[in-house]
Design a protein around this motif. Sequence first.
Motif, mmCIF file in Angstrom:
data_model
loop_
_atom_site.group_PDB
_atom_site.id
_atom_site.type_symbol
_atom_site.label_atom_id
_atom_site.label_comp_id
_atom_site.label_asym_id
_atom_site.label_seq_id
_atom_site.Cartn_x
_atom_site.Cartn_y
_atom_site.Cartn_z
ATOM 1 N N ALA A 1 0.849 -1.191 0.000
ATOM 2 C CA ALA A 1 0.000 0.000 0.000
ATOM 3 C C ALA A 1 0.883 1.238 0.000
ATOM 4 O O ALA A 1 1.899 1.289 0.689
ATOM 5 N N GLN A 2 0.507 2.231 -0.818
ATOM 6 C CA GLN A 2 1.297 3.441 -0.946
ATOM 7 C C GLN A 2 0.602 4.632 -0.282
ATOM 8 O O GLN A 2 -0.589 4.590 0.011
ATOM 9 N N GLN A 3 1.382 5.698 -0.058
ATOM 10 C CA GLN A 3 0.802 6.932 0.458
ATOM 11 C C GLN A 3 -0.213 7.459 -0.544
ATOM 12 O O GLN A 3 0.061 7.530 -1.750
ATOM 13 N N VAL B 1 6.532 -12.043 3.201
ATOM 14 C CA VAL B 1 7.340 -12.695 4.232
ATOM 15 C C VAL B 1 8.496 -13.473 3.611
ATOM 16 O O VAL B 1 9.628 -13.437 4.107
ATOM 17 N N GLY B 2 8.223 -14.183 2.515
ATOM 18 C CA GLY B 2 9.278 -14.972 1.873
ATOM 19 C C GLY B 2 10.450 -14.102 1.456
ATOM 20 O O GLY B 2 11.619 -14.438 1.707
ATOM 21 N N SER C 1 7.769 -1.019 2.363
ATOM 22 C CA SER C 1 8.952 -1.351 1.593
ATOM 23 C C SER C 1 9.837 -2.242 2.450
ATOM 24 O O SER C 1 9.603 -2.401 3.648
ATOM 25 N N VAL C 2 10.870 -2.793 1.841
ATOM 26 C CA VAL C 2 11.807 -3.623 2.587
ATOM 27 C C VAL C 2 12.524 -2.780 3.643
ATOM 28 O O VAL C 2 12.751 -3.236 4.772
ATOM 29 N N GLU C 3 12.865 -1.550 3.292
ATOM 30 C CA GLU C 3 13.531 -0.663 4.253
ATOM 31 C C GLU C 3 12.626 -0.381 5.456
ATOM 32 O O GLU C 3 13.074 -0.395 6.611
ATOM 33 N N ASP C 4 11.348 -0.122 5.189
ATOM 34 C CA ASP C 4 10.407 0.101 6.285
ATOM 35 C C ASP C 4 10.274 -1.150 7.155
ATOM 36 O O ASP C 4 10.193 -1.074 8.382
#
Length: 469
Positions: free
Chosen positions: A349-351, A395-396, A428-431
Motif C-alpha cells: 500500500a502506498q501513500q 514474508v518470503g 517497503s523492505v527498508e520500512d
Amino acid sequence: MAHIRVFNHYIQSPYVVLAAIEFTILAACAYLSIVLTQPAVILEAAQFGLVIRFTLIYASVMLLSTFSMGVYETGVKENFAAMAVRSVVSFCLVGGILMLLLGYILFSVSVMKGALFTAVALSLASVLAVRYAFYSVVDAVRLRRRILVLGAGKKAAQMIESIRAEASVGFDIVGFIPSDGNSIEVPEHQLLDSVGGIGHLVSKHNVDEIVVALDDRRRDSGGYFPLDELLDWKLNGVRITPLVGFYERELGRIELAEIHPGWMVFGDGFRYSRSRDGGKRVFDIGISLVLLALVWPLMLMTMLAVFLETGRPVLYKQQRVGFNGRVFEIVKFRSMTQNAEQDGKAVWAQQNDARVTRIGAFIRNTRLDELPQIFNVLKGEMSFVGPRPERPEFVGDLAKQLPYYEARHRVKPGLMGWAQLKYPYGASVEDAANKLVYDLYYVKNHSVLLDVLIVVQSVEVILLGKGVR
C-alpha cells in the motif's frame, strides 16, 4: 536519568516519580472539587466511601489518559506548549469522556454534578505547573548520566544519529575514544585522547557509564578493547554497556547489526512462560469482549457505509503469516476498490493509494477497518497485542533479505504492536527493516504489562491517525 526495569521493560525512574506525584495531585483536585461543589456530601458519613472511590478512579483515569496521549514524551521531544495542548486533550476529551461514562455507572448524579468540570479545571492548572517545574530540573546537568563511548567509527556515528532522531534525553555523551585501526566518523571536537588508558577520562569527566561501540574488537585487525580496564571500572561502579543493550534500554529497539545468535540464545529474554501465555490469553479474550460490546454499533455503521459506496463484499479476507509461520485469514472491512489487485500480485500500500475509497480512507484513518480482527483474536489466531501479521508473499522475500525476520513469528501477531507506536506504516523492505528492530524488542521482552502499555499508548495513534496509508 536512571532506569527501573519492570517485566524486562525499561522505564526512566524520574517519570515514575512524576506519575506518582501527579496521581496524588489529581486525587486531591477531585476531592477538592467535591468540597467546593457539593460540601454537604463530604459531611455525610454514608457518602464518604463514594467520594473516596470517585477521587481514586478520577486520578487513575486522568493519569492513563495522559499516558495514552503521549504527553510525557511530547514534553521531552517537543516543547512545553505542545505538551500543554496534549494535556488539555487528554483531560478534557479522553479523560472527560471516560469519566462521564464511568460516572453515571459508578457514582450518583449528585456527586458528579459540577464536580467533574471543577476537578478538570483544577487538575489542568496544578498538573501543568508541576510539569513545568519537573521538565525544568529533570534534565538538568546534575541529573543526567554521563556516558563515555568506546569507539569513534561507523557504529558510534550511527549511535549519534539514532539519539538525535529519537530525541533521547537523560544523558550526556562526554566524548568518543577512537579505536586503533578503524576510521573516525564522529565530529572531531568529540574525540578524546586515551593515551595512558581510559581511567583518567572516567575520573576527569565523572563518567557513569561506558558504552562499547567498536566497529571491530579483534586485535589482529587493529581493534582496541581494554578488557582489564573495563573490568576494573565495572567493579568500581561504572556501568559497562554493549551498544545493543544501549539501544534496547534507551530507544526500545534491538538493532539488527548488533545482535548475533549467541546473544539471542544465552541472554535475557526470548523465553517461553506458560503462565505468561495463559495471562496473555485471558487478557486477549477479556479486552476483545469488552471492545466488541462497545463498538458493535460502529461496526454495523461501517458495514452499511462500505456497502452503500461500493457494494459487496463488505468484508475483505486476506492470508497472513501468524504464530510459528502458520498462515491464516485475516478479516477486515474492505477499504479499497473491488479487485484492487487484478493481476493477483501482492502490492505494498502506498501513500495516498488510488485504490482506497472515500469511506475506505476514513475507516483506515480511524482504524475501523481493523475491528473485524477481534474475531481473529477470539479464535486464537491473533493476540490483541503483537507484531502486525504480514502477507506470505512479502514474508518470503523479507526473510531472505532481513536477518532474524522469522523471529517475529515466535509470538502471535496482534491488532496493535510496539512497532506501530514507534514507526509509521511500512510499505517497503527498508520500512520492514526499521519496524523489525521494534518487533524484536517486543518478542524479547513481551509481557502482560507491556501489552497494557501498548494498548493505552495506541489511543494516541488512533486519535491522531498516525502511520496510515
